[in-house]
Design a protein around this motif. Sequence first.
Motif, PDB file in Angstrom:
ATOM      1  N   TYR A   1       0.844  -1.193   0.000  1.00 51.66           N
ATOM      2  CA  TYR A   1       0.000   0.000   0.000  1.00 51.66           C
ATOM      3  C   TYR A   1       0.882   1.247   0.000  1.00 51.66           C
ATOM      4  O   TYR A   1       1.702   1.437   0.910  1.00 51.66           O
ATOM      5  CB  TYR A   1      -0.933  -0.011   1.219  1.00 51.66           C
ATOM      6  CG  TYR A   1      -1.868  -1.194   1.217  1.00 51.66           C
ATOM      7  CD1 TYR A   1      -2.986  -1.213   0.388  1.00 51.66           C
ATOM      8  CD2 TYR A   1      -1.627  -2.308   2.018  1.00 51.66           C
ATOM      9  CE1 TYR A   1      -3.840  -2.314   0.360  1.00 51.66           C
ATOM     10  CE2 TYR A   1      -2.477  -3.405   1.998  1.00 51.66           C
ATOM     11  CZ  TYR A   1      -3.573  -3.401   1.174  1.00 51.66           C
ATOM     12  OH  TYR A   1      -4.417  -4.482   1.140  1.00 51.66           O
TER      13      TYR A   1
ATOM     14  N   HIS B   1      -8.239  -4.264   4.111  1.00 50.90           N
ATOM     15  CA  HIS B   1      -7.408  -4.561   5.276  1.00 50.90           C
ATOM     16  C   HIS B   1      -7.988  -5.610   6.222  1.00 50.90           C
ATOM     17  O   HIS B   1      -7.251  -6.168   7.029  1.00 50.90           O
ATOM     18  CB  HIS B   1      -7.102  -3.267   6.023  1.00 50.90           C
ATOM     19  CG  HIS B   1      -6.581  -2.185   5.136  1.00 50.90           C
ATOM     20  ND1 HIS B   1      -5.420  -2.344   4.403  1.00 50.90           N
ATOM     21  CD2 HIS B   1      -7.067  -0.966   4.823  1.00 50.90           C
ATOM     22  CE1 HIS B   1      -5.213  -1.243   3.691  1.00 50.90           C
ATOM     23  NE2 HIS B   1      -6.196  -0.402   3.925  1.00 50.90           N
TER      24      HIS B   1
ATOM     25  N   ASN C   1     -12.369  -1.045   8.187  1.00 51.10           N
ATOM     26  CA  ASN C   1     -11.297  -0.993   7.193  1.00 51.10           C
ATOM     27  C   ASN C   1     -10.726   0.412   7.036  1.00 51.10           C
ATOM     28  O   ASN C   1      -9.526   0.578   6.830  1.00 51.10           O
ATOM     29  CB  ASN C   1     -11.825  -1.509   5.849  1.00 51.10           C
ATOM     30  CG  ASN C   1     -11.795  -3.009   5.752  1.00 51.10           C
ATOM     31  OD1 ASN C   1     -10.759  -3.616   5.549  1.00 51.10           O
ATOM     32  ND2 ASN C   1     -12.956  -3.629   5.929  1.00 51.10           N
TER      33      ASN C   1
ATOM     34  N   GLY D   1      -6.787   1.252   7.530  1.00 50.92           N
ATOM     35  CA  GLY D   1      -6.053   1.904   6.454  1.00 50.92           C
ATOM     36  C   GLY D   1      -5.491   3.242   6.864  1.00 50.92           C
ATOM     37  O   GLY D   1      -4.329   3.564   6.570  1.00 50.92           O
TER      38      GLY D   1
ATOM     39  N   SER E   1      -2.432   3.043   9.068  1.00 53.50           N
ATOM     40  CA  SER E   1      -1.205   2.773   8.319  1.00 53.50           C
ATOM     41  C   SER E   1      -0.760   3.955   7.481  1.00 53.50           C
ATOM     42  O   SER E   1       0.393   4.388   7.554  1.00 53.50           O
ATOM     43  CB  SER E   1      -1.407   1.559   7.412  1.00 53.50           C
ATOM     44  OG  SER E   1      -0.350   1.430   6.489  1.00 53.50           O
TER      45      SER E   1
ATOM     46  N   LEU F   1      -5.880  -6.046  13.751  1.00 53.03           N
ATOM     47  CA  LEU F   1      -5.436  -6.330  12.395  1.00 53.03           C
ATOM     48  C   LEU F   1      -5.774  -7.752  11.945  1.00 53.03           C
ATOM     49  O   LEU F   1      -5.584  -8.087  10.771  1.00 53.03           O
ATOM     50  CB  LEU F   1      -3.925  -6.111  12.269  1.00 53.03           C
ATOM     51  CG  LEU F   1      -3.403  -4.726  12.675  1.00 53.03           C
ATOM     52  CD1 LEU F   1      -1.907  -4.650  12.473  1.00 53.03           C
ATOM     53  CD2 LEU F   1      -4.118  -3.622  11.911  1.00 53.03           C
TER      54      LEU F   1
END
Length: 392
Positions: free
Chosen positions: A224, A315, A363, A367, A370, A383
């Motif tokens: 990603y 994710h 999700n 995301g 991160s 996670l």
Amino acid sequence: MPTVAVVGGSLGGLTAALVLADIGCDVTVHERSPSTLEARGAGICVLNETVRWFAEKTGTSPDELCSSTGFIRFLDPRGGLVHERAHSYRFSSWNTIYRALLSEFPPERYLLDHEVTGFTDHGDGVELRLRSGERRRVDLLVSADGINSAARQTLLPDVAPRYSGYVAWRGTLPEAELTARTFEALSDAITYQVLPDSHVLVYPIPGPEGSLEPGKRLMNFVWYRNVAAGTDFEDLMTDREGRFRQVSLPPGASRPGFVDRLRADATERLAPVIAEVVTGVAEPFVQAVFDIEVPRMVLGRVCLIGDAAFAVRPHAAAGTAKAAADGWELARQLVAHDGAMEPALAEWERRQLGLGRELLERNREIGDASQRHGTFTPGDPALIFGLRGPGC
């Protein structure tokens, strides 16, 4: 039970068709492609709902379709172990699951080159218009035509995909091409590395012909990477022929400069065993990451399932499972209401809207942790993949 047309013959559409036919519906699948589908060999994590049909309705064990891993590992840039926990996952390829589902459905009911160009809801049924000029009336239209759903665009024109601000670079490499050290490090785990505003993961999936034997599988990577909306995104998503592709760039379509940059960054920033996979893929491809959320999933005698309703970031590894769950729940409600459409669809919509909204938000949180906030932490229980929650 109703006569049903499923528009879109991918994993979600096929699962819906199978479970609806199983309860006695007269089901046909309308797929616009002139040939059976292929999906670049992309890997997927296989949650229970994705392979529920095989577990409950066939003699095929889900384990015959999936590779398996026993650990979750996080590495640092030098390849050192940051975190490890024993946790089993099943992985497969999109193509493997698709072929297995397709083999379960009557071929005369899976209509290729049958693009639905429009429809009219008459209240007690839906009239389909096909590109061939044919018209067909059904009791229920199930729209399983993905992120660019024509039915959603017609019925909910204000709902549009929202770009997340990052893309997923993806690719697969035969395990036979890995060095012995890399194969040993990666073959029994899903392996992550967390980077500033980014993360990458690798895991084994079945080989091109479905082989599950270690050493004959494929190693799949997903990285990603943030790409700003506007000029940067448009530049990346413009292929070698100069065409802008909003959703994905297939293998071989990315311009060489972007592939060169990916490989250079991998060599500089990734753990050596992960970098070996990324740099070894001959033709990596790109999928833009979007969110789609609908306020309704039922509009008259038309219902939206899978990515046509909720496109969620990857994710939680639950996109295909969510699409399958939509089909199973629709069948369950039709049975519970003895085929009465209005109450069955109302209860189905209530349940699946709740599931879609929760999954979408979970999700987004992962995301953004991160790619924006720097709070994506190795070993965080949040996670763990799952449809209804981590590990669920």
